[in-house]
Each structure stands twice: as structure tokens, then as C-alpha cells.
Design an enzyme around this catalytic site. Structure first.
Site, short mmCIF file in Angstrom:
data_model
loop_
_atom_site.label_atom_id
_atom_site.label_comp_id
_atom_site.label_asym_id
_atom_site.label_seq_id
_atom_site.Cartn_x
_atom_site.Cartn_y
_atom_site.Cartn_z
N TYR A 280 -8.71 -49.39 64.15
CA TYR A 280 -7.60 -49.07 63.26
C TYR A 280 -6.60 -50.24 63.17
CZ TYR A 280 -3.59 -46.82 61.19
OH TYR A 280 -2.54 -46.53 60.36
N LYS B 100 -1.33 -48.42 80.02
CA LYS B 100 -0.84 -49.68 79.43
C LYS B 100 0.19 -50.35 80.36
CE LYS B 100 -1.38 -48.33 74.57
NZ LYS B 100 -0.72 -48.26 73.26
N LYS C 252 -17.94 -49.78 58.98
CA LYS C 252 -17.53 -50.95 59.77
C LYS C 252 -18.37 -52.17 59.39
CE LYS C 252 -15.23 -48.61 63.55
NZ LYS C 252 -15.00 -48.48 64.99
N1 LIG Z 1 2.09 -46.53 67.79
C1 LIG Z 1 1.18 -45.85 67.17
O1 LIG Z 1 1.51 -44.91 66.46
C2 LIG Z 1 -0.28 -46.23 67.32
C3 LIG Z 1 -1.23 -45.66 66.48
C4 LIG Z 1 -2.56 -46.03 66.63
C5 LIG Z 1 -2.92 -46.95 67.62
N2 LIG Z 1 -1.96 -47.48 68.43
C6 LIG Z 1 -2.33 -48.43 69.51
O2 LIG Z 1 -3.09 -49.52 68.98
C7 LIG Z 1 -4.04 -49.95 69.93
C8 LIG Z 1 -5.41 -49.99 69.26
O3 LIG Z 1 -5.80 -48.65 68.96
P1 LIG Z 1 -6.73 -48.31 67.72
O4 LIG Z 1 -6.42 -46.90 67.31
O5 LIG Z 1 -6.66 -49.40 66.71
O6 LIG Z 1 -8.18 -48.32 68.43
P2 LIG Z 1 -9.60 -48.03 67.76
O7 LIG Z 1 -9.47 -47.75 66.30
O8 LIG Z 1 -10.32 -47.03 68.60
O9 LIG Z 1 -10.36 -49.44 67.89
C9 LIG Z 1 -10.82 -49.93 69.12
C10 LIG Z 1 -11.56 -51.23 68.88
O10 LIG Z 1 -12.04 -51.72 70.15
C11 LIG Z 1 -13.40 -52.07 70.05
N3 LIG Z 1 -14.06 -51.95 71.36
C12 LIG Z 1 -14.13 -50.85 72.15
N4 LIG Z 1 -14.80 -51.14 73.29
C13 LIG Z 1 -15.16 -52.45 73.20
C14 LIG Z 1 -15.88 -53.32 74.06
N5 LIG Z 1 -16.36 -52.91 75.25
N6 LIG Z 1 -16.06 -54.61 73.67
C15 LIG Z 1 -15.57 -55.05 72.48
N7 LIG Z 1 -14.89 -54.26 71.62
C16 LIG Z 1 -14.70 -52.97 71.97
C17 LIG Z 1 -13.95 -51.09 69.03
O11 LIG Z 1 -15.16 -51.61 68.54
P3 LIG Z 1 -16.27 -50.70 67.80
O12 LIG Z 1 -15.87 -50.70 66.35
O13 LIG Z 1 -17.51 -51.48 68.07
O14 LIG Z 1 -16.24 -49.35 68.44
C18 LIG Z 1 -12.81 -51.10 68.00
O15 LIG Z 1 -12.91 -52.26 67.19
C19 LIG Z 1 -3.98 -48.97 71.11
O16 LIG Z 1 -3.22 -49.54 72.15
C20 LIG Z 1 -3.25 -47.77 70.53
O17 LIG Z 1 -2.51 -47.05 71.50
C21 LIG Z 1 -0.66 -47.16 68.30
#
Ligand SMILES: NC(=O)c1ccc[n+]([C@@H]2O[C@H](COP(=O)([O-])OP(=O)(O)OC[C@H]3O[C@@H](n4cnc5c(N)ncnc54)[C@H](OP(=O)(O)O)[C@@H]3O)[C@@H](O)[C@H]2O)c1
Length: 313
Positions: free
Chosen positions: A16, A138, A47
Site C-alpha cells: 500500500y 515498531k 501487483k
Molecule cells: N497511518 C496509517 O493510517 C497507515 C495506514 C496503512 C499503513 N501504514 C503503515 O505503513 C507501513 C506499510 O504498510 P502497508 O499497509 O503499506 O503494507 P502492505 O501493503 O502489507 O505491504 C507490505 C510490503 O512488504 C512486502 N514484503 C513482505 N514480506 C517481505 C519479505 N520477506 N521480503 C520482501 N518484501 C516483503 C510485500 O511484498 P509482496 O507484495 O510480495 O507481499 C509488500 O510489498 C506499515 O508500517 C503500516 O503500519 C500506516
């Protein structure tokens, strides 16, 4: 002669937040690298399309995994900055980020690490369980980064505007904008910071090679992104030309929803309780370690809540 732009690696680029980081890095003229899992490209058509779009925009794709240390270290040696957007929903975010932190130490050339944050300031957060433990990971990552002496910038202090609350006009536990009634936790007068994901990414990339943010926490609090729930509903009423009945949910009722509600509703109420009722995105910034993004980068034309709401019309 101007120095060459820093080379940026995004870990979690297909997620995301990661795609916004890749986009901002390219937009701001950085040679951009993205670590991508080969299995994801093969199994997820959406993706795979995103990965193709990275390729067409000149992103250096590296197929790998944070658990493939040799590949990771070799990749790190080609870049200056690492931005991590691994998910807090993963049960092993701590272990995943530690893999990265240790690889960064081994590579020895990384000038800045931006850990996976982009939410509340987790070291100063008052939020109910189980969110407290989930986000507490975190804080453990922060501690480890400092112990290992990796240069860092933490980017936090706002809710991601479009991720949940703005399309619902600030409501928790619902699937879309209000039709006749609008549900407000508390009295709706607590200030909350909600920043568009593109702008969070722009501020992050700008901070990533700025000496003023080295080993600091950068809070996201552009004035036009700070609003109360009542003010947000006022804006929405003006934009839609409709009036909504405001239903105020007192704190004990909010807590009951968190403790007893269905699982899909509890998470959003936990965040609404912390952000919209207890003001946890608006904690005082301690200037001994904290800086504010829009003060550092007044040239960024961020989208205000008013402008962001237009996109939900
Ligand atoms: N403040 C807010 O309202 C808010 C909202 C959303 C997120 N966030 C924060 O933003 C951060 C990112 O969250 P997100 O929602 O963007 O996460 P996400 O959509 O689940 O994306 C995670 C990413 O990590 C990759 N990944 C997972 N395991 C891996 C590994 N072993 N090696 C390499 N890549 C790997 C995934 O790849 P694949 O595509 O291959 O699975 C995906 O690209 C988090 O800290 C979250 O708490 C904050």
C-alpha cells in the site's frame, strides 16, 4: 558541481505505502530501486502490473526477499537510502526489519534508513490493546536501530488520509461516506492529522537525505491536514449540499465497541479512539528530537483535507 542524487531502495514497493514511495522517489529525481518478491510477480496479476509500471518508469527491479541476506547486502551496496514499508500486519515485522538492519550494518554504506512507520508516534502512544502491542513492535524496531547505530529518520505523526478515514468522512466501523447519519467518536472537537499518502511519500523522500532529519523523528502535521471531525463533516456538508444527523458516541460506548464489537469493526474504532478522541496524532513535538515536515519543506504543495475530500465526491 552539484552532487549526484541519492540512490533510493524501497523494500515493500508492491504494498500500500511502498508504491507511493517509489513514485515520489522517481518524481524527485532519485535513481530508484525496488526489492520485489519473484513469487508475487508470478502469482498476483495486479501487483505484476504495478511491477511492469515500475519497469517502464526506469525503476531498477531487484528480485529478492529480506531473508535472502547475500542478495540484500549486494543490493544495499548499490544504494544510499533504504525506505522500508513492510507491513505491521505481519506477525514478524520485528524479525523482518532486523534482517534489514543487520544487512545495512554489514553493507556499511547506507546513509539513512527509514523504518516502516507512517502512523502514530509509537513511543508516545496511548492506544487500546491489541493495537498497543501490534504497534509496539515498531517501538522495538526503533530501539534496535539505535542500538545498532544505523542512521535513521522516523516518519510518523499522522493517519494515512485515504487509507480508511477520509473516504468514510472520519467514521469508524462503516463501509463508506454517510448517507443520512454521521457517526462521531467523542464530541468531534479533537484535532487529528490526516495526510495524503503521496505527500507522506514526498516528505519522506525529501527527509531521507536531509542532515536536519538525521536520527530524528519527523512528524507529519501540515496545517491544512489538521482538522476536527466536526470540521470535516462541515466541509463535507458544504461540498455535497446535504445535512447529516450527527450521532456522537460517548467514550464508554466506543470502548465497548472495541472490547465487544466484531473483529472487522474493532480495529477502526481503536484507531479512531486514539486519533479522533484522544488526539494521539497531535502530541507535543519535543524539539530535542522532533521536527515537523511542512516547516522543513514549505515548498511542498501538499493536498489539504479540503482538497482531498474533493476526490471522494
Ligand atoms: N497511518 C496509517 O493510517 C497507515 C495506514 C496503512 C499503513 N501504514 C503503515 O505503513 C507501513 C506499510 O504498510 P502497508 O499497509 O503499506 O503494507 P502492505 O501493503 O502489507 O505491504 C507490505 C510490503 O512488504 C512486502 N514484503 C513482505 N514480506 C517481505 C519479505 N520477506 N521480503 C520482501 N518484501 C516483503 C510485500 O511484498 P509482496 O507484495 O510480495 O507481499 C509488500 O510489498 C506499515 O508500517 C503500516 O503500519 C500506516
Amino acid at each position: 558541481m552539484a552532487s549526484a542524487p541519492s540512490r533510493v531502495l524501497v523494500i515493500g514497493s508492491t504494498g500500500y505505502f511502498g508504491k507511493f514511495m517509489v513514485d515520489a522517489s522517481i518524481r524527485l529525481g532519485h535513481p530508484t530501486f525496488a526489492l520485489v518478491r519473484e513469487s508475487t510477480q508470478a502469482s498476483d496479476p495486479e501487483k505484476a502490473k504495478l511491477i511492469e509500471s515500475f519497469k517502464s518508469r526506469g525503476v531498477n527491479l531487484v528480485f529478492g526477499d529480506v531473508y535472502d541476506k547475500a542478495k540484500l547486502v549486494a543490493t544495499l551496496k548499490q544504494v544510499d537510502i533504504v525506505i522500508c514499508t513492510l507491513s505491521h500486519r505481519s506477525p514478524h515485522l520485528y524479525e523482518d526489519e532486523v534482517m534489514l538492519i543487520l544487512a545495512i550494518k554489514e553493507a556499511g554504506n547506507i546513509k539513512r534508513y527509514i523504518p516502516s512507520e507512517f502512523g502514530f508516534d509509537v513511543e508516545r502512544l496511548d492506544i487500546m490493546e491489541p493495537a498497543k502491542s501490534l504497534l509496539g513492535v515498531k517501538a522495538r524496531v526503533r530501539q534496535r536501530i539505535r542500538e545498532e547505530g544505523v542512521p535513521y529518520t522516523i516518519v510518523c505523526g499522522a493517519l494515512a488520509a485515504n487509507w480508511y478515514f477520509l473516504p468514510r468522512i472520519g467514521q469508524a466501523g462503516v463501509s463508506g461516506p454517510p448517507t443520512d447519519k454521521v457517526y462521531i467518536v467523542g464530541d468531534g472537537n479533537t484535532k487529528v492529522s490526516l495526510v495524503g499518502e503521496e505527500d507522506t511519500a514526498t516528505y519522506t523522500i525529501k527527509a531521507a537525505d536531509d542532515p536536519r532529519t538525521l536520527n530524528k523523528i519527523m512528524y507529519l502535521r501540515p496545517p491544512g491536514c489538521v482538522i476536527t471531525h466536526n470540521e470535516m463533516v462541515d466541509l463535507w456538508e458544504k461540498k455535497t449540499g446535504k445535512k447529516f444527523e450527527r450521532i456522537y458516541i460517548p467514550e464508554p460506548e466506543v470502548i465497548k465497541k472495541i472490547e465487544e464489537g466484531p473483529p472487522d469493526v474493532r480495529g477502526s474504532y481503536m484507531i479512531a479512539h486514539a486519533g479522533f478522541l484522544k488526539g494521539q496524532t497531535m502530541i507535543d513535538i519535543d524539539t530535542s528530537f522532533g521536527v515537523e515536515a511542512s516547516e522543513l519543506y514549505p515548498e511542498v504543495k501538499y493536498a489539504s483535507i479540503d482538497e482531498l475530500l474533493d476526490r471522494s465526491l
